[in-house]
Design an enzyme around this catalytic site. Sequence first.
Site, PDB file in Angstrom:
ATOM      1  N   ASP A 109     -46.437  -1.199  -2.301  1.00 34.73           N
ATOM      2  CA  ASP A 109     -45.802  -0.554  -3.243  1.00 34.73           C
ATOM      3  C   ASP A 109     -45.342  -1.503  -4.507  1.00 34.73           C
ATOM      4  O   ASP A 109     -45.303  -0.886  -5.849  1.00 34.73           O
ATOM      5  CB  ASP A 109     -44.443   0.248  -3.066  1.00 34.73           C
ATOM      6  N   ASP A 134     -37.949  -2.915  -6.583  1.00 35.52           N
ATOM      7  CA  ASP A 134     -38.065  -1.394  -7.384  1.00 35.52           C
ATOM      8  C   ASP A 134     -37.705  -1.636  -8.535  1.00 35.52           C
ATOM      9  O   ASP A 134     -37.694  -0.457  -9.564  1.00 35.52           O
ATOM     10  CB  ASP A 134     -37.563  -0.570  -6.480  1.00 35.52           C
ATOM     11  N   THR A 156     -45.671  -1.856   9.430  1.00 38.57           N
ATOM     12  CA  THR A 156     -45.387  -0.752   8.559  1.00 38.57           C
ATOM     13  C   THR A 156     -44.010  -0.409   8.708  1.00 38.57           C
ATOM     14  O   THR A 156     -43.129  -0.932   9.644  1.00 38.57           O
ATOM     15  CB  THR A 156     -46.335   0.475   9.064  1.00 38.57           C
ATOM     16  N   SER A 205     -40.658   9.811   4.450  1.00 40.69           N
ATOM     17  CA  SER A 205     -40.917   8.905   5.444  1.00 40.69           C
ATOM     18  C   SER A 205     -40.754   9.708   6.796  1.00 40.69           C
ATOM     19  O   SER A 205     -39.804   9.889   6.827  1.00 40.69           O
ATOM     20  CB  SER A 205     -39.872   7.600   5.397  1.00 40.69           C
TER      21      SER A 205
END
Length: 401
Positions: free
Chosen positions: A177, A116, A237, A367
């Site tokens: 992502d 990230d 997932t 989430s």
Amino acid sequence: MTTSPAHVAPDAGASTLARELTPAVGAAAQIVRRNIARFADEYPDDTTHHNRYPLRPASGPFPEGANRDWTTGFVPGQQWLAWQLTGDEQFRAAAARHALDFERRQRAGEDLDTHDLGFLYTLACVAPWRLTGDQDARAAALAAADHLMGRFLEPAGIIQAWGDLDDPEQRGRTIIDSLMNMPLLSWAFEQTGEQRYADAVRRHTAQLAEHIVRADDSTFHTFHWDPVTGQPLRGTTAQGAGDDSCWARGQAWGIYGFALNFQATGSQELLVAAERCADYFLAHLPADHVAFWDLDFTDGDGQPRDSSAAAIAACGLHELARVEPDGARADAYAGAGVQILRALVAGYTPAAEGVDSDALLLHAVYSLPAGWGIDEGCLWGDYFYLEALARHTLADWKRYW
Ligand code: GLY
């Protein structure tokens, strides 16, 4: 109020759409302004709690309000956008102070072991470099890009998303992502000419186009490669309803991320991947055009929406429409993006609902499986909502990614 060359004048020819969106821009900028007064140089939590952002909680060595984890870059990201949208110098000054803290975070090596870094440093440091020529921010962003390269795994040719590189559960795993983290590397390639950055983007995105997009054009949230042989293994997932479901925000990251990486690499497969993600996303929207948190759900299922997925898709569809060579398709993507943005303005903002909130956009899900931020605002939803407004109200707005 002062303006600078980076401030983009509102479209003087003022399209009907730009005029229509002007009150929404004003309302959003007012919330960003209030959040600066409230948080100063500290950081809010990822999501609101009952429509209010608490300070980011203390964690491990980090005190309350510290710059840690993956969402803090969306705070200066919103401020840079608000500066461009309004010309109000208060926004630039606040965002520039955050750039200093991201430079410090990079120098101190604090909480950098994540893919990230792209989300964080694109908005916190590449944006100020693009807008104001900030050389210290540029240096921090280049250092972050170099650090991110440490997560590139051979022979799979992917950037590991989460966790320690030795963690057997995470080694060889990446997530959709990550497509939004690649622009930091593409920018580093532009800046330095070092081929390793461009090669990593090309190989990582090719792997995702081939394996994270399923045959029916839906996507896995995460995908695992054998860290020793590099063979593709399986999709799973973390934030979707199930391994085989289609997590809405992941599909939206796919639209925007593949469209961006197509432009960076020139690879036609990435354009096709963006189109496939967009077509599936649009075919699985409920009547009001704002996705439920997982695209397996629709009207009548009693599930919460993820307005942040809608905001990301609104930006991604606009970006895809700009590069889509088929004119009819481009018009359809552009129109769908505007339809989603209009739905957000009309039904998912504090002004639309007549509620007081620190969030620009209500009703996201962080989430659901983890029980985090369900039916709340979130920092990235706020950022992409404001980016979508900037895309449609500022003449010649240039993306930070
Ligand atoms: N990138 C993490 C998320 O979308 O929740």
